[in-house]
Design an enzyme around this catalytic site. Structure first.
Site, PDB file in Angstrom:
ATOM      1  N   GLY A  24       0.960  -1.228   0.242  1.00  0.00           N
ATOM      2  CA  GLY A  24       0.024   0.049  -0.093  1.00  0.00           C
ATOM      3  C   GLY A  24       0.891   1.178  -0.066  1.00  0.00           C
ATOM      4  O   GLY A  24       0.671   2.293  -0.831  1.00  0.00           O
ATOM      5  N   LYS A  56      -1.811 -19.006  -5.950  1.00  0.00           N
ATOM      6  CA  LYS A  56      -1.536 -18.575  -7.286  1.00  0.00           C
ATOM      7  C   LYS A  56      -1.767 -19.541  -8.419  1.00  0.00           C
ATOM      8  O   LYS A  56      -2.333 -19.184  -9.548  1.00  0.00           O
ATOM      9  CB  LYS A  56       0.093 -17.978  -7.259  1.00  0.00           C
ATOM     10  CG  LYS A  56       0.295 -16.996  -6.140  1.00  0.00           C
ATOM     11  CD  LYS A  56       1.772 -16.887  -5.954  1.00  0.00           C
ATOM     12  CE  LYS A  56       2.022 -15.844  -5.030  1.00  0.00           C
ATOM     13  NZ  LYS A  56       3.695 -15.549  -4.723  1.00  0.00           N
TER      14      LYS A  56
END
Length: 427
Positions: free
Chosen positions: A15, A203
């Site tokens: 972030g 993934k």
């Protein structure tokens, strides 16, 4: 065109890295201006490498997701459920585009979230959820839409790859190298998600769902990690011309999509065997292109934030399409359990008591189940009186190997449990 207004939930490394990119966007090649109109995290007072006081603060991520001044909600909270899931659902229901780096969320709830995004006519983008800075999601979904994918395989966890690489290069134990990886920031304080193979499995499941137009069902994914691999395995495999790597794989079969993560022994000339350190690699095989290999940094604040920003750039001119690339006319393939009786060569490592006839008993047990030895390596007994033996078999059904392991388990000269690893050679 006015600015694209984004709200960022989650102000950890990624972030903060995204905020840094926004603040120097004049050096990037974005098709327009990005404006941060709100941020959210668990603690407003936490010390961060970027100044978040200049942005509107939201204690609740879902409130930020629904804010009318937000065009795109960026979820960087993490976790497959809880606040992350609720906030993403809130954003989609409010008609907001969503970008997420949350692989666990997409692996567990991706199908439902994709359906919600399609219903609301918005984009759900998740490039950063798989392989960090490598643009594999977009390549699979968009660039290779004209390719019939047969297999997707690769090294999808940098922590595991760093561990196996460094252990072999330095001769240090698993625990020693893991401690170093934690100090260098390659491994978390609690590395379980990485070393167990679960991170790579999330993934692999996402890539498999895209590659094969499959209904993602994570419960069908077979997972084993590197936490059971020791230095002896790596050294013996190396002397036999093999490199042990944690490989994530999605494979199209007649029954459906097999997705699995497991240590594999690769021939030294295999393209994935040459990928060392913390790098990630994805190899896509299909017609008519053959094989395409993408390599790069698979984690870290910079690479992951750049993948998020790539998704942001796409939303200046959104071309809404299903999140996993599957249109209504595509045949929906199921995820199925891993193949039980595949044929392969295998790497077998055992430790035998240093006594007459031990090696002969080993080879006889293999032969009794139809397993033929291709290469055999035996070391002198160590201080404990155990003699390490490594065998490369000829190709045989896995069921023959499992039967041989059962037979081996009855031998009194076997010191501990054998290690069995599937072998893949360069193609």
């Amino acid at each position: 065109m006015g600015p694209l207004k984004i709200g960022i939930a989650g102000l950890g490394h990624v972030g903060c890295g995204l905020i840094e990119l926004v603040e120097r966007q004049d050096k990037l090649r974005l098709p327009g201006v990005v404006e941060i109109t709100g941020v959210s995290a668990r603690s407003q007072s936490r010390n961060r490498p970027v100044d978040t006081d200049k942005y509107r603060w939201f204690d609740d991520a879902a409130t930020l997701a629904e804010d009318p001044d937000v065009d795109v909600f960026v979820e960087l909270i993490g976790g497959s459920d809880g606040p992350a899931k609720f906030a993403v659902e809130s954003a989609l229901k409010a008609g907001k585009h969503v970008i997420t780096a949350n692989k666990a969320l997409m692996a567990k709830h991706g199908m439902a979230l994709a359906a919600l995004a399609e219903e609301k006519g918005v984009d759900l983008l998740f490039e950063a959820a798989v392989a960090g800075g490598i643009p594999v999601v977009r390549v699979l979904r968009d660039s290779l839409a004209g390719v019939e994918i047969k297999r997707v395989a690769g090294i999808l966890n940098g922590t595991c790859n760093y561990l196996t690489t460094s252990m072999l290069e330095t001769g240090r134990s698993y625990d020693e190298v893991l401690e170093e990886a934690q100090k260098l920031g390659y491994a978390e304080a609690d590395p379980t998600l990485d070393v167990s193979g679960m991170d790579a499995a999330h993934k692999a499941a996402i890539l498999s769902a895209i590659a094969f137009s499959a209904d993602l069902d994570f419960s069908k994914v077979k997972v084993s990690g590197v936490d059971g691999i020791d230095l002896l395995d790596l050294k013996l495999a190396d002397r036999l011309g093999l490199r042990i790597k944690l490989i994530a794989e999605g494979l199209l079969t007649e029954d459906g999509v097999v997705c699995r993560v497991e240590p594999m022994a690769l021939s030294a000339n295999h393209p994935l065997a040459r990928v060392n350190g913390s790098l990630n690699t994805v190899r896509i095989e299909g017609d008519p292109v053959g094989a395409i290999t993408l390599t790069g940094p698979g984690a870290g604040a910079g690479p992951t934030a750049s993948a998020v920003m790539g998704d942001v750039a796409k939303l200046f001119r959104p071309a809404i399409r299903p999140a996993f690339g599957r249109a209504e006319h595509h045949v929906a393939r199921p995820f199925v359990a891993a193949m039980g009786d595949e044929t392969s060569a295998f790497f077998l490592r055992v430790r035998l008591a240093d006594q007459p006839g031990a090696l002969a008993a080993l080879t006889e047990a293999l032969a009794a189940e139809g397993v033929s030895v291709n290469q055999l390596l035996q070391d002198s007994a160590d201080d404990s009186g155990a003699s390490p033996v490594a065998i490369v078999t000829h190709r045989c059904p896995r069921s023959h190997m499992q039967a041989a392991l059962t037979r081996l388990g009855k031998l009194t000269m076997l010191i501990d449990a054998p290690r069995l690893i599937r072998i893949e050679t360069a193609s």
